[in-house]
Structure formats: C-alpha cells, structure tokens
Design an enzyme around this catalytic site. Structure first.
Site, PDB file in Angstrom:
ATOM      1  N   ARG A  81       0.825  -1.211   0.000  1.00 36.75           N
ATOM      2  CA  ARG A  81       0.000   0.000   0.000  1.00 36.75           C
ATOM      3  C   ARG A  81       0.855   1.256   0.000  1.00 36.75           C
ATOM      4  NH1 ARG A  81      -2.461  -4.077  -0.591  1.00 36.75           N
ATOM      5  NH2 ARG A  81      -4.629  -4.489   0.059  1.00 36.75           N
ATOM      6  N   GLY A 134       4.100   7.712  25.956  1.00 38.25           N
ATOM      7  CA  GLY A 134       2.920   8.029  25.172  1.00 38.25           C
ATOM      8  C   GLY A 134       3.218   8.431  23.748  1.00 38.25           C
ATOM      9  N   LYS A 137      10.900  -0.316  29.562  1.00 39.87           N
ATOM     10  CA  LYS A 137      10.068   0.183  28.464  1.00 39.87           C
ATOM     11  C   LYS A 137      10.725  -0.070  27.110  1.00 39.87           C
ATOM     12  CE  LYS A 137       7.428   3.767  30.845  1.00 39.87           C
ATOM     13  NZ  LYS A 137       7.079   5.198  30.913  1.00 39.87           N
ATOM     14  N   LEU A 194      22.295   7.057  30.254  1.00 44.35           N
ATOM     15  CA  LEU A 194      23.626   7.364  29.745  1.00 44.35           C
ATOM     16  C   LEU A 194      23.864   8.864  29.792  1.00 44.35           C
ATOM     17  CD1 LEU A 194      23.643   5.090  26.546  1.00 44.35           C
ATOM     18  CD2 LEU A 194      24.553   4.542  28.817  1.00 44.35           C
ATOM     19  N   ASN A 219      10.882  15.871  29.385  1.00 45.60           N
ATOM     20  CA  ASN A 219      11.495  16.872  30.258  1.00 45.60           C
ATOM     21  C   ASN A 219      12.502  17.699  29.471  1.00 45.60           C
ATOM     22  OD1 ASN A 219      14.439  15.767  30.983  1.00 45.60           O
ATOM     23  ND2 ASN A 219      13.033  14.031  30.882  1.00 45.60           N
ATOM     24  N   CYS A 232       2.709  15.183  32.679  1.00 45.39           N
ATOM     25  CA  CYS A 232       1.444  14.451  32.641  1.00 45.39           C
ATOM     26  C   CYS A 232       1.046  13.967  34.027  1.00 45.39           C
ATOM     27  CB  CYS A 232       1.564  13.259  31.691  1.00 45.39           C
ATOM     28  SG  CYS A 232       1.745  13.725  29.961  1.00 45.39           S
ATOM     29  N   CYS A 262      21.734  32.198  19.109  1.00 42.17           N
ATOM     30  CA  CYS A 262      21.527  30.934  19.811  1.00 42.17           C
ATOM     31  C   CYS A 262      22.868  30.323  20.215  1.00 42.17           C
ATOM     32  CB  CYS A 262      20.766  29.950  18.928  1.00 42.17           C
ATOM     33  SG  CYS A 262      20.587  28.305  19.660  1.00 42.17           S
ATOM     34  N   CYS A 298      23.178  26.637  18.087  1.00 44.53           N
ATOM     35  CA  CYS A 298      23.259  26.470  16.629  1.00 44.53           C
ATOM     36  C   CYS A 298      23.799  27.682  15.876  1.00 44.53           C
ATOM     37  CB  CYS A 298      21.890  26.095  16.071  1.00 44.53           C
ATOM     38  SG  CYS A 298      20.679  27.428  16.063  1.00 44.53           S
TER      39      CYS A 298
END
Length: 259
Positions: free
Chosen positions: A11, A38, A83, A107, A128, A185, A242, A245
């Site tokens: 598809r 989530g 998880k 890590l 976070n 949350c 910034c 960057c």
C-alpha cells in the site's frame, strides 16, 4: 525487496511520492527513538510497520500500571519490564524484519552521542527539558535531523530541526534555558489519544525525512488544541544569537540521498 516485503509494503509502494525507491531508503534507514512512553509508543510501532530497517529504542524507565492509559506499546503483562525492551517486543510482533536495538540504561550525553551519530533521524519523545536540550545539542553537533514532539492535557506540538539546513532553528531557539518549572502528565494530566495524534505526526515527519519526500516541518511549529480540534502552524526562525546552533557547521543536504 523480497516477495514478502513487496506484499507487506504494497500500500505504500502504490504512493508515487514514495514508490519502490523510497521504500528501499526506509529499509536501509536507522531511526533513534528516545522515550518509549505516550509519544514513543506510536512512533515505534508505525516506523516498524512502515518498514524502517533499524530502530534504536532508548528508555531507562520501566512500565507502570499508570502508563497503560496512553502508552500503547506496553501491556498489563509487561508491567515492571524495561520500556525499551517491552516496546522492542511490540515492534517485532508487528514486523519481525525490523532490527531492534534496546538502550535501557541512563547514559550521559557523551555516552549517548554514538547512538545519535549512527542514526539517520532522531525522534524526541521525552518528557522533560533536560533531555530535550541534551538531545538537541547532540543532534546539532552531529548533523542529525531531530523530530520534536510534546503533549500535555489536550494540547500538543510537533516540529523538525534539521542541522543540514542553514536556515533551520533548533530547540534552543524555541525555548531558552531559564525556563520555569515544567508541566508533566503526572501533575497536569493528559487525554490518551492526544499523545497518539502527536506521536503519529512525529512518525510521519520521520518517514518523510528518511524517504526524502514531501516538505518537512522545518521552521514551522505545528500546534494541536484537541478540545477545539484545531491545528495551527506558526513560523519558527533561527536565533542568530543561539548558543547551540549559531556557529554550527551545517552539513550538506546530500546526506539525505545516502540514507
């Protein structure tokens, strides 16, 4: 692609923008998903279903009963499991051809950098600012496209930061480092499908980047208000001052062709 893969992805192969060449690029791609809650759950499941060849799944947390309302990669049977490992099993049950690498320990940024360097795209599904700032810095340093998403209550946002593009802002351009206490949350609540809407949008943006199709959300912030069921888009500009960057070395766009 073999006959089974041609049938599995038939598809998608029908889409002229993707076609055989785009699917081949997906099969050769490596995506790093950071956070398997989530947002990361639908991201991982849809990237696996779409045929992204290698998924690196990073999360040092374990599955809790309170997660199951919205973190659809996990089940009652996996409560207490890592998880990353739980999501890895879910991913391979969808598509056993996908290679899965689980990173289930905390890590330091230096230790995590090799995984970012190996990835063709990083999907930030963390919850976070510390983790988001760290991922942003690593992606800017390594020249790896970053798909950023967040959701709380009935609201969500998605954008893409691409250090290969000279005009692309980064997460630090969007948020300063002197933020007030962030919302979570666990303290503010979240409607279950909202993370699915944001996560599937992140998965779509990741696939577009990997396959080299469409127009990514680079320089645009997509905002969802699920109570009104309204999406709106605002422009994001790169901050010339910034600290992350402003002086980065941009990578050539040709990297996308090598994916």
């Amino acid at each position: 692609m073999n006959d089974q893969q041609l049938l599995r992805y038939s598809r998608q192969l029908m889409l002229p923008q993707l076609d055989y060449a785009g699917q081949e690029r997906l099969l050769r791609s490596r995506a790093l998903i950071v956070g398997l809650g989530g947002l990361g759950s639908p991201v991982a499941m849809y990237l696996a279903a779409a045929g992204v060849g290698t998924l690196m799944l990073a999360d040092y947390d374990s599955v809790d009963l309170s997660n199951l309302q919205r973190q659809i990669a996990h089940t009652t049977a996996t409560i207490g499991q890592s998880k990353a490992i739980s999501a890895g099993a879910a991913v391979q049950s969808i598509n056993p051809d996908v290679e899965v690498e689980c990173i289930d320990e905390l890590l330091s940024p230096g230790e995590f950098k090799p995984y970012v360097e190996k990835a063709d795209v990083v999907i930030d599904c963390t919850d976070n600012f510390v983790a988001r700032f760290a991922l942003n810095s690593l992606c800017m340093e390594t020249g790896t496209p970053l798909v950023s998403g967040a959701a709380i209550r009935f609201e969500g946002q998605v954008t893409v930061f691409d250090p290969r593009r000279e005009d692309s802002p980064c997460y630090r351009c969007l948020y300063p480092d002197d933020l007030e206490e962030e919302e979570t949350c666990s303290r503010n609540g979240i409607l279950a499908p909202v993370v699915g809407m944001i996560g599937t949008t992140q998965a779509t943006e990741a696939i577009k980047l990997l396959a080299g199709i469409g127009t990514p959300l680079c320089g645009r912030l997509l905002l969802l208000d699920a109570l009104r069921m309204e999406w709106r888009s605002i422009r994001l500009k790169r901050d010339p001052a910034c600290p992350v960057c402003a002086r980065r070395n941009t990578l050539p766009q040709s990297r996308a062709a090598s994916i």
